[in-house]
Design an enzyme around this catalytic site. Sequence first.
Site, PDB file in Angstrom:
ATOM      1  N   SER A 131       0.844  -1.198   0.000  1.00  0.00           N
ATOM      2  CA  SER A 131       0.000   0.000   0.000  1.00  0.00           C
ATOM      3  C   SER A 131       0.877   1.244   0.000  1.00  0.00           C
ATOM      4  O   SER A 131       1.990   1.237   0.541  1.00  0.00           O
ATOM      5  CB  SER A 131      -0.845  -0.009   1.277  1.00  0.00           C
ATOM      6  OG  SER A 131      -1.473   1.232   1.466  1.00  0.00           O
ATOM      7  N   TYR A 155      -1.312  -0.685  11.042  1.00  0.00           N
ATOM      8  CA  TYR A 155      -1.634  -1.289   9.736  1.00  0.00           C
ATOM      9  C   TYR A 155      -0.496  -1.045   8.752  1.00  0.00           C
ATOM     10  O   TYR A 155       0.000  -1.967   8.097  1.00  0.00           O
ATOM     11  CB  TYR A 155      -2.952  -0.715   9.194  1.00  0.00           C
ATOM     12  CG  TYR A 155      -3.155  -0.993   7.716  1.00  0.00           C
ATOM     13  CD1 TYR A 155      -3.353  -2.293   7.258  1.00  0.00           C
ATOM     14  CD2 TYR A 155      -3.127   0.043   6.773  1.00  0.00           C
ATOM     15  CE1 TYR A 155      -3.514  -2.558   5.895  1.00  0.00           C
ATOM     16  CE2 TYR A 155      -3.288  -0.212   5.417  1.00  0.00           C
ATOM     17  CZ  TYR A 155      -3.482  -1.513   4.982  1.00  0.00           C
ATOM     18  OH  TYR A 155      -3.632  -1.765   3.641  1.00  0.00           O
ATOM     19  N   LYS A 159       2.413  -3.677   6.693  1.00  0.00           N
ATOM     20  CA  LYS A 159       2.770  -3.728   5.262  1.00  0.00           C
ATOM     21  C   LYS A 159       4.275  -3.534   5.075  1.00  0.00           C
ATOM     22  O   LYS A 159       4.913  -4.223   4.279  1.00  0.00           O
ATOM     23  CB  LYS A 159       1.995  -2.665   4.485  1.00  0.00           C
ATOM     24  CG  LYS A 159       0.497  -2.902   4.415  1.00  0.00           C
ATOM     25  CD  LYS A 159       0.154  -4.154   3.610  1.00  0.00           C
ATOM     26  CE  LYS A 159      -1.332  -4.399   3.520  1.00  0.00           C
ATOM     27  NZ  LYS A 159      -1.685  -5.716   2.971  1.00  0.00           N
TER      28      LYS A 159
HETATM   29  P1  NAD Z   1     -11.037  -6.886   1.762  1.00  0.00           P
HETATM   30  O1  NAD Z   1     -11.205  -6.871   3.233  1.00  0.00           O
HETATM   31  O2  NAD Z   1     -12.236  -6.694   0.906  1.00  0.00           O
HETATM   32  O3  NAD Z   1     -10.319  -8.247   1.308  1.00  0.00           O
HETATM   33  C1  NAD Z   1      -9.507  -9.007   2.168  1.00  0.00           C
HETATM   34  C2  NAD Z   1     -10.010 -10.437   2.132  1.00  0.00           C
HETATM   35  O4  NAD Z   1      -9.179 -11.253   2.953  1.00  0.00           O
HETATM   36  C3  NAD Z   1     -11.436 -10.592   2.644  1.00  0.00           C
HETATM   37  O5  NAD Z   1     -12.164 -11.340   1.701  1.00  0.00           O
HETATM   38  C4  NAD Z   1     -11.269 -11.334   3.971  1.00  0.00           C
HETATM   39  O6  NAD Z   1     -12.391 -12.165   4.263  1.00  0.00           O
HETATM   40  C5  NAD Z   1     -10.003 -12.109   3.722  1.00  0.00           C
HETATM   41  N1  NAD Z   1      -9.226 -12.432   4.924  1.00  0.00           N
HETATM   42  C6  NAD Z   1      -8.873 -11.594   5.942  1.00  0.00           C
HETATM   43  N2  NAD Z   1      -8.120 -12.254   6.829  1.00  0.00           N
HETATM   44  C7  NAD Z   1      -7.979 -13.525   6.364  1.00  0.00           C
HETATM   45  C8  NAD Z   1      -7.301 -14.672   6.831  1.00  0.00           C
HETATM   46  N3  NAD Z   1      -6.626 -14.642   7.990  1.00  0.00           N
HETATM   47  N4  NAD Z   1      -7.373 -15.797   6.107  1.00  0.00           N
HETATM   48  C9  NAD Z   1      -8.061 -15.851   4.945  1.00  0.00           C
HETATM   49  N5  NAD Z   1      -8.728 -14.787   4.445  1.00  0.00           N
HETATM   50  C10 NAD Z   1      -8.678 -13.643   5.154  1.00  0.00           C
HETATM   51  O7  NAD Z   1      -9.910  -5.818   1.392  1.00  0.00           O
HETATM   52  P2  NAD Z   1      -9.408  -5.275  -0.002  1.00  0.00           P
HETATM   53  O8  NAD Z   1      -9.750  -3.852  -0.082  1.00  0.00           O
HETATM   54  O9  NAD Z   1      -9.831  -6.173  -1.093  1.00  0.00           O
HETATM   55  O10 NAD Z   1      -7.840  -5.361   0.225  1.00  0.00           O
HETATM   56  C11 NAD Z   1      -7.079  -6.475  -0.188  1.00  0.00           C
HETATM   57  C12 NAD Z   1      -5.633  -6.281   0.210  1.00  0.00           C
HETATM   58  O11 NAD Z   1      -5.162  -5.052  -0.377  1.00  0.00           O
HETATM   59  C13 NAD Z   1      -5.378  -6.138   1.702  1.00  0.00           C
HETATM   60  O12 NAD Z   1      -4.185  -6.804   2.011  1.00  0.00           O
HETATM   61  C14 NAD Z   1      -5.238  -4.649   1.907  1.00  0.00           C
HETATM   62  O13 NAD Z   1      -4.431  -4.353   3.021  1.00  0.00           O
HETATM   63  C15 NAD Z   1      -4.580  -4.237   0.611  1.00  0.00           C
HETATM   64  N6  NAD Z   1      -4.821  -2.833   0.274  1.00  0.00           N
HETATM   65  C16 NAD Z   1      -6.104  -2.374   0.164  1.00  0.00           C
HETATM   66  C17 NAD Z   1      -6.340  -1.043  -0.130  1.00  0.00           C
HETATM   67  C18 NAD Z   1      -7.743  -0.514  -0.230  1.00  0.00           C
HETATM   68  O14 NAD Z   1      -7.932   0.700  -0.240  1.00  0.00           O
HETATM   69  N7  NAD Z   1      -8.781  -1.327  -0.362  1.00  0.00           N
HETATM   70  C19 NAD Z   1      -5.262  -0.172  -0.322  1.00  0.00           C
HETATM   71  C20 NAD Z   1      -3.961  -0.667  -0.226  1.00  0.00           C
HETATM   72  C21 NAD Z   1      -3.753  -2.009   0.078  1.00  0.00           C
HETATM   73  C1  UD1 Z   2      -6.873   5.581   3.860  1.00  0.00           C
HETATM   74  C2  UD1 Z   2      -5.946   5.004   4.897  1.00  0.00           C
HETATM   75  C3  UD1 Z   2      -4.789   4.311   4.209  1.00  0.00           C
HETATM   76  C4  UD1 Z   2      -5.302   3.276   3.216  1.00  0.00           C
HETATM   77  C5  UD1 Z   2      -6.239   3.957   2.222  1.00  0.00           C
HETATM   78  C6  UD1 Z   2      -6.852   2.926   1.311  1.00  0.00           C
HETATM   79  C7  UD1 Z   2      -6.143   6.478   6.865  1.00  0.00           C
HETATM   80  C8  UD1 Z   2      -5.458   7.527   7.686  1.00  0.00           C
HETATM   81  N1  UD1 Z   2      -5.463   6.065   5.777  1.00  0.00           N
HETATM   82  O1  UD1 Z   2      -6.150   6.542   3.133  1.00  0.00           O
HETATM   83  O2  UD1 Z   2      -3.969   3.663   5.151  1.00  0.00           O
HETATM   84  O3  UD1 Z   2      -4.227   2.681   2.506  1.00  0.00           O
HETATM   85  O4  UD1 Z   2      -7.297   4.599   2.942  1.00  0.00           O
HETATM   86  O5  UD1 Z   2      -7.560   3.495   0.282  1.00  0.00           O
HETATM   87  O6  UD1 Z   2      -7.222   6.011   7.173  1.00  0.00           O
HETATM   88  N2  UD1 Z   2     -12.303  11.977   3.648  1.00  0.00           N
HETATM   89  C9  UD1 Z   2     -13.252  12.899   4.045  1.00  0.00           C
HETATM   90  N3  UD1 Z   2     -14.400  12.447   4.621  1.00  0.00           N
HETATM   91  C10 UD1 Z   2     -14.652  11.109   4.812  1.00  0.00           C
HETATM   92  C11 UD1 Z   2     -13.677  10.167   4.394  1.00  0.00           C
HETATM   93  C12 UD1 Z   2     -12.512  10.647   3.827  1.00  0.00           C
HETATM   94  O7  UD1 Z   2     -13.071  14.122   3.900  1.00  0.00           O
HETATM   95  O8  UD1 Z   2     -15.708  10.746   5.352  1.00  0.00           O
HETATM   96  C13 UD1 Z   2     -11.069  12.473   3.028  1.00  0.00           C
HETATM   97  C14 UD1 Z   2      -9.822  12.112   3.824  1.00  0.00           C
HETATM   98  O9  UD1 Z   2      -9.499  13.121   4.729  1.00  0.00           O
HETATM   99  C15 UD1 Z   2      -8.779  11.998   2.704  1.00  0.00           C
HETATM  100  C16 UD1 Z   2      -9.592  11.577   1.473  1.00  0.00           C
HETATM  101  O10 UD1 Z   2     -10.951  11.833   1.775  1.00  0.00           O
HETATM  102  O11 UD1 Z   2      -8.232  13.244   2.459  1.00  0.00           O
HETATM  103  C17 UD1 Z   2      -9.426  10.113   1.152  1.00  0.00           C
HETATM  104  O12 UD1 Z   2      -9.691   9.364   2.330  1.00  0.00           O
HETATM  105  P1  UD1 Z   2      -9.678   7.776   2.353  1.00  0.00           P
HETATM  106  O13 UD1 Z   2     -10.593   7.262   1.299  1.00  0.00           O
HETATM  107  O14 UD1 Z   2      -9.922   7.345   3.755  1.00  0.00           O
HETATM  108  O15 UD1 Z   2      -8.197   7.397   1.871  1.00  0.00           O
HETATM  109  P2  UD1 Z   2      -6.768   7.822   2.484  1.00  0.00           P
HETATM  110  O16 UD1 Z   2      -6.887   8.858   3.503  1.00  0.00           O
HETATM  111  O17 UD1 Z   2      -5.877   8.120   1.336  1.00  0.00           O
END
Ligand code: NAD
Ligand code: UD1
Length: 344
Positions: A131, A155, A159
Amino acid sequence: MSDDRTVLVTGGAGYIGSHTCLVLLEAGWTVVVLDNLENASEVAVDRVRELAGPAGTNLTFVRGDVRHGADLDRAFTVAPVDAVVHFAGRKAVGESVEHPLWYYDHNVGGTVRLLEAMQRHDVRDLVFSSSATVYGEPERVPLDEHCRTGATNPYGRTKLFIEEMLRDVAASEPGWRIALLRYFNPVGAHPSGRIGEDPVGIPNNLMPYLMQVAVGRREHLTVHGDDYPTPDGTPIRDYLHVVDLAEGHRAALDRIDVLEGAVAVNLGTGVGSSVLDVVAAARAATGHPIPLAVGPRRPGDAAEVWADPTVAADLLAWRATRTLAEMCADHWRWQQANPSGYRG
Ligand code: NAD
Ligand code: UD1
C-alpha cells in the site's frame, strides 16, 4: 501464456480480490481462492464465476485461514499452483490502532504461514498487496519507489514489515520472484454492477461514504479539513479504478520473470484529485446533491499522496486507463443495484 497455469488467490472473495479473480479467469488462469470470509461474502465468488462465463468453472473456492498451515495445504493441493496473489489481511487503520496484535497476527503472521506453505509446495512466484501507506508522511510528490518509507500506524507497519520480510526471504535463496504492489486509492466497481466494495458498518474511506450518501443511507459527507495547503484546501489522493488495479495483478503475473527478488511497484494513475474534485464527480455520476459539512482534519492524513507510476509502465507494461468519472459511475451502478452490498 497463462493457459493451464494456476494461481492461488488469498483473500480472493474481498473487494480487490474478487475483481482480480475475474480478470485472471478472463485471461485463462485457473484460480483457487482461499478466504475465511471474515470480511467478505461467498456471493462475491459466485458472481465472479457468473461474470466469467465458461471460464467460471476454472475457479475453486476453499474456505480457510491463511494463518493455518492445514488450510493452506488444502488450497495448494486443489491443483498444482504456479503462483500466489496474496490479498488476505485486515486493512482498517483505526482498527489496527485498537487491536495491533490482531493486525500483526493476520497480516504478518498470515504471510509467514503462507511463505512456509509456498516453500512446502515449491512455489516461488508471489504478488503481494502492499500500500502507499508504507510511504507514511510523503517525502515528496509524486511518490516514486525510491522515496523514504515509514508508516505512521500499525496497519502501515504490517505492510512495511511484510515488505522487508519478503526481501529477506528473496535474498535467502534464489528463485523467488516477488512483486510488492503498492496500491494508491482503489475505488469503483466492475462495470456490470455485480461485484464491488461491501464495507461493514460506517465506511472510513471517501468513495464508499459518498455513495452511501447518494443512495440515501447517510445524511451528508463530512469533509475532514479544508485548510490544507492544496488549491481548494482539501487533501489530494490518487484514486484508481479497481478494474485497472486488478489488471495490474495480471500484468505482474505475466511479467514476473523480469523480477529478480522482491521489487516494489506503485500502482496509481499519477493523477491527483482533491476531496472536492471527487465530490463533484460523484454528484455528476449520481445526480444527487451530496450535502457536505466541513469538520476538523483527520489525524494522520497527509495533504498530498499521489504516485509516479513509471516503474509499473516500464516493468509491467501496465497503465491505469479509467477516469474519475468512470470510477464514480461504476461505483454508483454497484451501489444502486446492491444498496446493502451482498447482504441483499
Ligand atoms: P477486503 O477486506 O475486501 O479483502 C480481504 C479479504 O481477505 C477478505 O475477503 C477477507 O475475508 C479475507 N481475509 C482476511 N483475513 C484472512 C485470513 N486470515 N485468512 C483468509 N482470508 C482472510 O480488502 P481489499 O480492499 O480487497 O484489500 C485487499 C488487500 O489489499 C489487503 O491486504 C489490503 O491491506 C490491501 N490494500 C487495500 C487497499 C484498499 O484501499 N482497499 C489499499 C492498499 C492495500
Ligand atoms: C486511507 C488510509 C490508508 C489506506 C487507504 C486505502 C487512513 C489515515 N489512511 O487513506 O492507510 O491505505 O485509505 O484506500 O485512514 N475523507 C473525508 N471524509 C470522509 C472520508 C474521507 O473528507 O468521510 C477524506 C480524507 O481526509 C482523505 C480523502 O478523503 O483526504 C481520502 O480518504 P480515504 O478514502 O480514507 O483514503 P486515504 O486517507 O488516502
